[in-house]
Every structure is written in structure tokens, then in C-alpha cells.
Design an enzyme around this catalytic site. Structure first.
Site, PDB file in Angstrom:
ATOM      1  N   GLU B  50      45.625  44.979  34.601  1.00 51.78           N
ATOM      2  CA  GLU B  50      46.309  44.291  35.701  1.00 51.78           C
ATOM      3  C   GLU B  50      47.807  44.117  35.464  1.00 51.78           C
ATOM      4  O   GLU B  50      48.586  44.068  36.404  1.00 51.78           O
ATOM      5  CB  GLU B  50      45.665  42.930  35.972  1.00 51.78           C
ATOM      6  N   PHE B 112      32.301  30.917  36.652  1.00 51.53           N
ATOM      7  CA  PHE B 112      32.548  32.188  35.978  1.00 51.53           C
ATOM      8  C   PHE B 112      33.803  32.848  36.564  1.00 51.53           C
ATOM      9  O   PHE B 112      33.962  32.930  37.772  1.00 51.53           O
ATOM     10  CB  PHE B 112      31.334  33.115  36.153  1.00 51.53           C
ATOM     11  N   GLN B 113      34.667  33.307  35.706  1.00 52.32           N
ATOM     12  CA  GLN B 113      35.935  33.939  36.088  1.00 52.32           C
ATOM     13  C   GLN B 113      36.771  33.041  37.006  1.00 52.32           C
ATOM     14  O   GLN B 113      37.448  33.512  37.910  1.00 52.32           O
ATOM     15  CB  GLN B 113      35.701  35.323  36.711  1.00 52.32           C
ATOM     16  N   LYS B 162      36.783  33.559  47.450  1.00 51.14           N
ATOM     17  CA  LYS B 162      35.857  34.580  47.942  1.00 51.14           C
ATOM     18  C   LYS B 162      35.283  34.223  49.318  1.00 51.14           C
ATOM     19  O   LYS B 162      35.119  35.089  50.170  1.00 51.14           O
ATOM     20  CB  LYS B 162      34.724  34.728  46.914  1.00 51.14           C
ATOM     21  N   MET B 480      64.431  47.153  17.313  1.00 52.64           N
ATOM     22  CA  MET B 480      65.432  46.114  17.521  1.00 52.64           C
ATOM     23  C   MET B 480      65.241  44.964  16.535  1.00 52.64           C
ATOM     24  O   MET B 480      66.202  44.441  15.984  1.00 52.64           O
ATOM     25  CB  MET B 480      65.389  45.609  18.969  1.00 52.64           C
TER      26      MET B 480
END
Lengths: 160, 566
Positions: B50, B112-113, B162, B480
Site C-alpha cells: 500500500e 478484525f482489521q 463497509k 548518506m
């Protein structure tokens, strides 16, 4: 320098945390905070006191303005205003000091709101400076607990 | 007629002009994906992580000059977007990120999630929303796009439970967005413009300091006109590169920590600094009290909170950079009475001084036989692409060498995570750029460390036919940090050698791409030429001088005149 800042906000969930998150995230301090609905139920008024030099106060004001849900920001130090705060102070009040406590409260036009054999709880309303004065006077007698509302402030109406 | 939330979502996106979404599906957004698959007008680019979706939307937004869109599921899908969102926020990139959320009745139940992504992203979005009522869905999406693309642009997140997506709603036809107090100031105050113009015409040692705002507001033409008309030298921030032609004689290149010697000296000695869409970042100013100490400062910015945040400004102008520069140009045309010869004469001593600094310490590096110098690779990329490629970078030495040696001539031709400094930004951003501009050459200038942070997107590039070219400046170090350790930590190379590295050529091939390697200077040009004619994703693995440093360098906390030089 201490500033009282008044912020009108959209009355929506999460808006308060946008303001407090801004202060903690940018390292500005909040000394007190009071928030409640206004006459318009879609708008809340948040009053906070903070300290900082001119550059910091300017940043605070600008950053608050940048929040989408903020409607109006006023630095109350820049306008004529009425400022009030309420404190409930529980002070030791035993045989030798009960009368003295009542006298002090009377001078500051406070009220006793709870009584027990060994203490009084007193309500004091006024500008933050008055609350401080009461606390300073009562401290030697013995303050057991303090609860304060934080400052609220309203701009004075134009006289003409 | 009532339609499903998912259908309304798609319809609203089309109405907002969205033709591409970068995303990754999941349970909470499965209804949207069901509709998306039936929709021919919106192309979905399936990423492999993502974070890649958000960086790709960022790159897409910069090249397209419009809002980038990412779509992910709830929970980990949402948290994986945070780095990309924070980067877009720092760089003011217009973007709308849609995250799935558990059904409203489960919110707060540790489902969940489930994650409070609105709470998590509050400090790194321009604004964000949790849509709780189905009837708010479409108006919220419209508001999100409006906020993302107007004023100082930025990312807006919309969290979609949802059940809201699954609901049935009447699609509201009135597109007007009503926001009570959000009204960005585009037009400058005429009085401030006049003050600025008078200061500009009076200045004997002026410098224009152009930032990302010039690129974002498409102010490059007005800026170029002003600089050329009055012969004012221009320096740019990392985000401002391309806002003024890098090959123009008036360009002094980048300023700040790895800026050019002459740009930093010119700012330090200027009597007027014209800051345009820049924000006086610490990487630009160095020690703040020694920054432009003799200069009066004009600052144009659409965000009032950028003005006088770090440096006290004398003439603030709150406005869109393009509008403000247009107003300045028009004031000067009408009232300036500029005599070109006299103006040139007035600034002659100043230009001589800058030319002297330029001659004393030009931007450069030391050649070492057939060893590949990373700067040489960037120079060759510039030469072989005619300076016309879109360049994205990762973060670290690769980013600074790209900034110093590619000499960007066009706005939107450098994509880099300037504010947040995200390693792993460049490759997904390059994919987004390639989707937005299929006919351009897009090159990600990378390090061997940072490319590995989003290397999985090779699959995305392959799946969606993005012939992005990756140029790895491979020095076997996190370069760096190694450079800082060399300079300030007695060469104690703690955790910077990358002792194990993949075979990048084989890796490219494993994904169905093309891998090329150069280990000698003479191989650089053939490798680039080969890559440029390949219609596939290509990794060019340039094995470069291991301990090459980025110079000039202003050590942290020092004044910008205290540069370490080559």
C-alpha cells in the site's frame, strides 16, 4: 506572555483532538482549555490559555486557522473582553480557622458549596487573577483540593 | 433512483475527473473492487504494497498536475499508507486516499482489521473524514477533492465503513461544495505587491529563492519572466528545481545543505531575498540567524502559516505564487519604468561577484580513471535524455546527486520526497509518473539501499506495462549516513555497509524486466543507451566509487556559508 485565545469550531466529532493534537504536535503549550456548544448548535466555542512570544502566538493563530473545521480565531488579548474562571477549592476549616475562611470567602464574593466538620468546599468565580489571589490567601490555612474550569472569555460589546 | 454506496463512489470519482486509482484490495473494500472491475473509465493499478500505491498516486499527481487517488483496505492496508501520506503532506501534493473501515457498528470494538486511521493520520493530512452516514458519502468525497486540490494542496483521507459502501443511497446531483470558512487566498494584496516591487527595483543584490510552490502553482513562466526581465539570479530548493530552467545563466542551482557554493554565498550577501513558495526549511537555512543576514525578505506563499514561521519576513504576500508573480510582473510593466541597460548596469557588480564564486568553486567532482563516479552517471543520464526525462529519486546521496547534476529545465520533471525524505519513494512515484505520461522517459535515480525499500513494485511496473528505468548508484553503503559517519563520527561505519545485497540484474530478470550492469566508466554510456531503447522496466546497476561524498555540504547547525567543499 499569557494569551487567551477563543476558537469557534464546527461542532463535530474529532474536532477537539485536531486542536489539541496541533498543540502537542507543534510543541505549543495549553495551560487551560474550556469547550462547549454555542447558541448555534453546529458551533462550539473553545477557549484556551497559552503562553509564548509574539512569533509563537502568531503561529498558533495561523495554524488554528489552517484547520478546516475552525471557523474563527480571536486572540482575546487584542480585544476588550470579559474573562471568567470558576474554581472549587476544598480548604481545611477546623475550630480555629472556620470563621477566618468564611470571612475570606465573603471578601471575594465566593460561596460555600459543601461543608464537613473539618473542611469547606468553596466556589470562586472571576478572572484568573482573582482565583490566584484567593488561592494565595487560603494556602496558609490549608488547601486540600482544587478543581478549575479553565478560562472562558467573551469580547465586550461595542459601546457606540 | 437509488444506487449502492459502491456505485455512488465510482460515479463520484468519475465526476471528479479520476481516471486512475492506485490500490490494493481487501475485505473492507471488496464491494468497491467489485464495481471497479465493471468500470471501463477508471484504470486500477494494482500495487504490491500500500505504501507503493500512495507514492505512485503522488508521482501521478505531480506529473498530471491534478489529484492522485489511492484506495486500500482497513487496518494494515490503512496503516501502510501513512508514510506515503505524510510525505505528500510535507510536499503539499494533492491526493485523496480512500481507506476501508469495519462496519460502523463495530467501530471501537477492536474488530478484525480495525484501526483508527482518521486518528492516526490527523497530523499528516490536510484534512480527513470518517463517513458515518450513507447520505454523507458523496458530499464528503466532493469536499475531499476540493480541499486536496485548492489552496496549499495536500493529502485528504476518507475512511469508508463497509456498511456505508454497502448501503443504498440517492446520488446527490448538486455538486457544489459548501465549506463554512475554508477560503484560500489566491489574489495578492495590491499594497503588498507595490511594496515588493519597489523593494525589487531598489535592490542591488537581489536573489530569487524559489520553492515547491512555484511548481505546484505552475508559476514557472511568470517566475522566468520576472527573473529575466530584471536580471535577478535564481536559486531553488529541492522541491523548486525545474521551476526555473536549470541551464539558464541566471540559475544558481539548489541552495542549502547540499546547495551550490555560489547560491549559498549569494543568499548570504544578498540585500533582497524574494522567497516564492518556499518555507525556509532547516535544510535550506542552516543556522537560522546567519541566513540571509543582510537581506530584506519578500515572501510569497498561499499558506499564511508558512510566513514568518522560521524567519521574520519584511514584506509578506499571502497569495497563489502564480497570481502574485503575475501581479508583480504587471506592476513592473506598468509602473516600473525599467530601462534594461540601466538595470543590467545596476546589477553588474552583483553578477560579477556571483560569477567569481562560480569560478572559484564550481559544482564538480574528481574523476578517478575508469572508476564510475555517481555524479558522472547523472550527467550522462542528462546528456543522453537531453534533459527531457522525468526523474524520480530515492533519498540520500542519490537524491542530492540527481538534484545537483541533472539541471532540471521543466517543472514536474523532478519527483522527490523533499520534506519527509522517504527512502523507497522514487520507484513507485516513477510508476505513477509513467502512468500519467506514457510517452515520457521516466528514470528513478536510486541507491542500492533505498531501492530495496519498495523493490516489490517491479511486479506492478511489469503488470501495468510501465517501462520505468531504475539507475542504481550502487556503492554498497547506506551512503548518506556513511558520509556523516566519515565526517563526524571518525569513520565508525555503524550499520551502514550493506554486506548482503541482491544481484540486481538477476532480480530484474526474475520479475520479467531487464537488468544491466556497468562496473567501469566506459560502460556507463552503452548501458544507458541500451536501457533507453528498451520497452520494459530496466534496472541499471552502476557499481560506483564506494566512498564518494556529496559536496558542497553544510554541516548540520552551521551557517550556509560554512560549506565543506570537494
Amino acid at each position: 506572555m499569557r494569551h487567551v485565545i477563543s476558537v469557534l469550531l464546527q461542532n463535530k466529532p474529532g474536532v477537539l483532538s485536531r486542536v489539541t493534537g496541533l498543540f502537542s504536535g507543534r510543541g505549543f503549550n495549553i495551560e487551560s482549555l474550556a469547550v462547549a456548544q454555542t447558541l448555534d448548535p453546529e458551533v462550539s466555542c473553545l477557549t484556551l490559555t497559552t503562553t509564548g512570544d509574539d512569533m509563537i502566538i502568531e503561529q498558533i493563530t495561523k495554524q488554528l486557522h489552517k484547520l478546516i473545521d475552525v471557523i474563527k480565531v480571536t486572540d482575546m488579548n487584542e480585544v476588550e473582553s470579559v474573562e471568567r474562571e470558576m474554581a472549587i477549592i476544598r480548604v481545611k476549616a477546623e475550630a480555629g480557622t472556620r470563621a477566618e475562611v468564611l470571612r475570606v470567602i465573603d471578601i471575594f464574593r465566593g460561596k460555600v458549596v459543601d461543608v464537613s466538620p473539618k473542611s469547606y468546599a468553596v466556589e470562586i468565580t472571576g478572572p484568573a487573577s482573582k482565583i490566584k489571589a484567593v488561592i494565595d490567601i487560603l494556602r496558609p490555612i490549608g488547601i486540600q483540593e482544587i478543581v478549575r474550569t479553565g478560562v472562558i472569555s467573551m469580547a465586550r460589546a461595542k459601546k457606540n | 433512483m437509488k444506487i449502492s454506496g459502491a456505485k455512488a463512489f465510482i460515479k463520484c470519482l468519475k465526476e471528479q475527473g479520476v481516471d486512475t486509482i492506485f490500490g490494493f484490495p481487501g475485505g473492507a473494500v471488496i464491494e468497491i473492487y467489485d464495481e471497479l472491475n465493471k468500470c471501463d473509465d477508471i484504470r486500477h493499478i494494482l500495487v504490491r504494497h500500500e505504501q507503493g500505491a500512495v507514492h505512485a498516486a503522488d508521482g501521478y499527481a505531480r506529473v498530471k498536475g491534478d489529484v492522485g487517488v489511492a484506495l486500500v483496505t482497513s487496518g494494515p492496508g490503512a496503516t501502510n499508507t501513512v508514510t506515503g501520506i505524510a510525505s505528500a503532506y510535507c510536499d503539499s501534493i494533492p491526493m485523496v486516499v480512500f481507506t476501508g473501515q469495519v462496519p460502523t457498528q463495530l467501530i471501537g470494538n477492536d474488530a478484525f482489521q480495525e484501526v483508527d486511521i482518521v486518528g492516526i493520520t490527523r497530523p499528516c493530512t490536510k484534512h480527513n473524514y470518517l463517513v458515518k452516514n450513507p447520505e454523507d458519502l458523496v458530499p464528503t468525497i466532493r469536499e475531499a477533492f476540493h480541499i486536496a486540490r485548492t489552496g496549499r494542496p495536500g493529502p485528504v483521507l476518507v475512511d469508508l465503513p463497509k456498511d456505508v459502501i454497502g448501503s443504498t443511497i440517492a446520488f446527490p446531483e448538486n455538486r457544489q461544495v459548501k465549506l463554512r470558512t475554508y477560503r484560500p487566498t489566491y489574489e495578492p494584496h495590491p499594497g503588498q505587491i507595490e511594496k515588493a516591487c519597489q523593494a525589487i527595483l531598489k535592490a542591488k543584490r537581489p536573489v530569487i529563492y524559489a520553492g515547491g510552490g512555484v511548481v505546484l502553482s505552475k508559476a514557472h513562466e511568470e517566475l522566468t519572466r520576472l527573473a529575466r526581465k530584471l536580471h535577478i539570479p535564481v536559486t531553488m530548493t529541492l522541491m523548486g528545481l525545474g521551476g526555473f530552467p536549470g541551464t539558464d545563466p541566471l540559475s544558481m542551482g539548489m541552495l542549502g545543505m547540499h546547495g551550490t557554493y555560489y547560491a549559498n554565498m549569494a543568499v548570504a550577501e544578498s540585500d533582497l531575498l524574494i522567497a516564492v513558495g518556499a518555507r525556509f526549511d532547516d535544510r535550506v537555512t542552516g543556522r537560522i540567524d546567519a541566513f540571509a543576514p543582510h537581506a530584506k525578505i519578500v515572501h510569497i506563499d498561499i499558506d499564511p502559516s508558512s510566513i514568518s514561521k522560521n524567519v521574520k519576513v519584511d514584506i509578506p504576500i499571502v497569495a497563489d505564487c502564480r497570481h502574485a508573480l503575475a501581479a508583480i510582473n504587471s506592476w513592473i510593466d506598468r509602473k516600473g519604468e525599467v530601462n534594461d541597460a540601466a538595470q543590467k548596469e545596476k546589477l553588474a557588480a552583483w553578477h560579477d561577484k556571483i560569477a567569481g564564486w562560480r569560478k572559484k568553486h564550481p559544482l564538480g567532482y574528481k574523476e578517478e580513471g575508469d572508476i564510475i563516479k555517481p555524479q558522472y552517471v547523472v550527467e550522462k543520464l542528462h546528456e543522453l535524455t537531453g534533459g527531457e526525462a522525468i526523474i524520480s529519486t530515492e533519498v540520500g546521496q542519490n537524491q542530492m546527486w540527481a538534484a545537483q547534476f541533472y539541471h532540471f529545465n521543466h517543472p514536474g520533471s523532478l519527483l522527490t520526497s523533499g520534506g519527509l525524505g522517504v527512502m523507497g519513494y522514487g520507484f513507485p512515484a516513477a510508476i505513477g509518473a509513467q502512468i500519467a505520461a506514457p510517452d515520457r522517459i521516466v528514470i528513478d535515480i536510486a541507491g542500492d539501499g533505498s531501492i530495496q525499500m519498495n523493490i516489490q513494485e517491479l511486479a506492478t511496473a511489469r503488470q501495468h506495462g510501465c517501462p520505468v528505468k531504475i539507475a542504481i548508484l550502487n556503492n554498497g553503503y547506506l551512503g548518506m549516513v556513511r558520509q556523516w559517519q566519515e565526517l563526524f563520527f571518525d569513520r565508525n561505519y555503524s550499520a551502514t555497509p550493506l554486506d548482503v545485497a541482491p544481484d540486481f540484474v538477476a532480480l530484474a530478470k526474475a520479475y520479467g524486466g531487464v537488468g544491466l550492469r556497468a562496473t567501469r566508466k566506459s560502460e556507463v554510456e552503452p548501458v544507458i543507451k541500451e536501457a533507453l531503447k528498451t520497452d520494459n522496466v530496466v534496472i541499471m546497476d552502476f557499481v560506483v566509487a564506494r566512498e564518494e561524498g556529496v559536496y558542497p555540504m553544510v554541516p548540520a547547525g552551521k551557517a550556509t556559508t560554512e560549506m565543506l567543499l570537494v
